[in-house]
Design an enzyme around this catalytic site. Structure first.
Site, short mmCIF file in Angstrom:
data_model
loop_
_atom_site.label_atom_id
_atom_site.label_comp_id
_atom_site.label_asym_id
_atom_site.label_seq_id
_atom_site.Cartn_x
_atom_site.Cartn_y
_atom_site.Cartn_z
N GLU A 39 0.82 -1.21 0.00
CA GLU A 39 0.00 0.00 0.00
C GLU A 39 0.86 1.26 0.00
O GLU A 39 0.57 2.23 -0.72
CB GLU A 39 -0.92 0.01 1.23
CG GLU A 39 -1.90 -1.16 1.28
CD GLU A 39 -1.37 -2.34 2.08
OE1 GLU A 39 -2.16 -2.97 2.80
OE2 GLU A 39 -0.15 -2.63 1.98
N ALA A 61 14.39 -44.63 -6.82
CA ALA A 61 15.83 -44.88 -6.95
C ALA A 61 16.03 -46.37 -7.18
O ALA A 61 15.17 -47.19 -6.84
CB ALA A 61 16.57 -44.45 -5.68
N SER A 106 19.97 -42.55 -8.27
CA SER A 106 18.71 -41.86 -8.59
C SER A 106 18.89 -40.70 -9.56
O SER A 106 17.90 -40.03 -9.88
CB SER A 106 18.05 -41.34 -7.31
OG SER A 106 18.90 -40.39 -6.67
N ASP A 158 23.21 -39.42 0.04
CA ASP A 158 23.36 -38.60 -1.17
C ASP A 158 24.23 -37.36 -1.00
O ASP A 158 24.63 -36.75 -2.00
CB ASP A 158 21.98 -38.15 -1.67
CG ASP A 158 21.07 -39.32 -2.01
OD1 ASP A 158 21.60 -40.41 -2.29
OD2 ASP A 158 19.84 -39.14 -1.99
N ARG A 190 19.62 -23.16 -7.23
CA ARG A 190 20.64 -23.01 -8.26
C ARG A 190 20.24 -22.04 -9.36
O ARG A 190 21.00 -21.84 -10.31
CB ARG A 190 20.97 -24.37 -8.85
CG ARG A 190 21.50 -25.37 -7.81
CD ARG A 190 21.89 -26.69 -8.43
NE ARG A 190 22.29 -27.66 -7.42
CZ ARG A 190 21.48 -28.49 -6.82
NH1 ARG A 190 20.19 -28.46 -7.10
NH2 ARG A 190 21.91 -29.35 -5.91
#
Length: 392
Positions: free
Chosen positions: A69, A179, A185, A217, A224
């Protein structure tokens, strides 16, 4: 313009018109420009219209800066006098890091305010609209409310329930596998789908995973895409959501990749775990001890803790065990599943670990809210259907 003025002239107080819908749609599009930058505040847009002409517009860019506003009023200047303000969320009426927007609208001489919904923040919650009415400003509310709710699900849930909005993101093959049995995966989905996930991360205040996924992992869990790729104003930085690891036994290695990336990493361990996190903290991690044991955490308590840290939206990117536990405890608000057109075989890993389901009557029912193709993949957005309690 003549028809616009005639329609407005014959409009009864409190009613809205087709023109109101058009102008509110523009205010919502303005609010969307703050999708990646307003945490922990809501995304809000404002349009000022006088005699059928837009004289000012603005959106909330980020916390600590002027609200939508105030930005619209600054653009309009004296032209705001006698104008109608279209605001996606009820104007604030309290002093925070910025002054009340209700005061600004009243002082500018706005004659009418149309808002999509009341602010669920208890410090506002209808009081802003009441201040405007007491100042003689005509107020209409509820216009295009579902669209604004969809833009601010985390803020609304945090303010009304004391919990963040939890999205669970998964990627799977056509036969429901995430996976290979070995854990391999990369990559199940197309580059377009992976870019879509980056935008999901960017709009989230936090990205969460479990210790099993981290150890298997070593994920980055960062955004990114650049600010330019996300469409963020040139002078605003790209977002760095908080990375959260649920790690009851505090097994996170100090050399984890995410600890060396921009933005905070929060490791949540059990309060039954004797703290031995000096090396982790030296590596840049923040540690929170919450209820649980060495095997698992109290997940509702984790989410309440995150809401208390003003985290609105959480993106869960985890394995089948944590995702299944969140589903079983009815903590997931939305599923975002990317379906890739290939088969991975019976030995590959499944989507959710749900050992408690043995009968058809125990299924978790979902309602699909969106279905679209992204390159070669299909993105499915779905929400769990809450089971109705037996009225007897």
């Amino acid at each position: 313009m003549l028809n616009q003025k005639v329609n407005s002239y014959y409009q009864r107080p409190g009613e809205t018109s087709g023109l109101d819908h058009r102008f509110m749609a523009r205010a919502i599009s303005l609010a969307r420009q703050g999708l990646y930058t307003t945490h922990p505040n809501p995304r809000v847009g404002c349009l000022l219209v006088r005699e059928g002409e837009v004289v000012g517009e603005g959106y909330h860019r980020r916390a600590g800066e002027p609200h939508a506003e105030r930005n619209a009023l600054a653009m309009a200047g004296e032209a705001a006098r006698g104008a109608t303000a279209y605001v996606t969320l009820e104007p604030c009426c309290h002093h925070g890091r910025t002054p009340p927007c209700t005061d600004g609208l009243i002082e500018a001489g706005v004659k009418r305010v149309v808002t999509a919904m009341r602010d669920p923040n208890p410090r506002v919650a209808g009081q802003g609209l009441e201040q405007l009415r007491l100042a003689g400003i005509e107020v209409s509310e509820g216009l295009m409310q579902p669209q604004v709710e969809a833009l601010n699900p985390g803020y609304i849930k945090r303010m009304s329930q004391g919990l963040p909005y939890l999205r669970c993101k998964m990627a799977m093959s056509l036969d429901g596998r995430t996976a290979m049995a070995s854990g391999e995966s990369q990559w199940i989905t197309s580059p377009g789908a992976r870019a879509d996930v980056q935008r999901l991360r960017a709009r989230s205040a936090a990205v969460m995973t479990g210790i099993g996924t981290l150890l298997a992992d070593d994920p980055s869990m960062n955004v990114r895409l650049s600010a330019v790729e996300l469409g963020i104003d040139d002078d605003l930085p790209a977002p760095h959501p908080v990375r959260i690891v649920l790690d009851p036994n505090l097994d996170t290695p100090p050399g984890a990749k995410m600890l060396g990336l921009p933005g905070p990493t929060l490791v949540v361990c059990s309060d039954e775990q004797p703290i031995h996190g000096a090396a982790l903290e030296a590596a840049g991690a923040q540690i929170a001890m919450l209820p649980g044991d060495r095997r698992c955490l109290d997940l509702p308590e984790v989410l309440r803790f995150l809401a208390a840290q003003e985290i609105n939206e959480v993106l869960l990117e985890s394995g089948a065990t944590l995702a299944g536990a969140m589903l079983e405890q009815e903590l997931v608000d939305e599923l975002v599943i990317y379906l890739a057109p290939h088969l991975m075989g019976k030995d590959a890993r499944g989507l959710f670990y749900l050992p408690g389901i043995r009968r058809m009557s125990e299924r978790i029912e979902l309602r699909i809210t969106d279905l679209r193709q992204i390159e070669s993949d299909i993105r499915i957005n779905a929400v769990p259907v809450k089971k109705r309690e037996d009225s007897d």
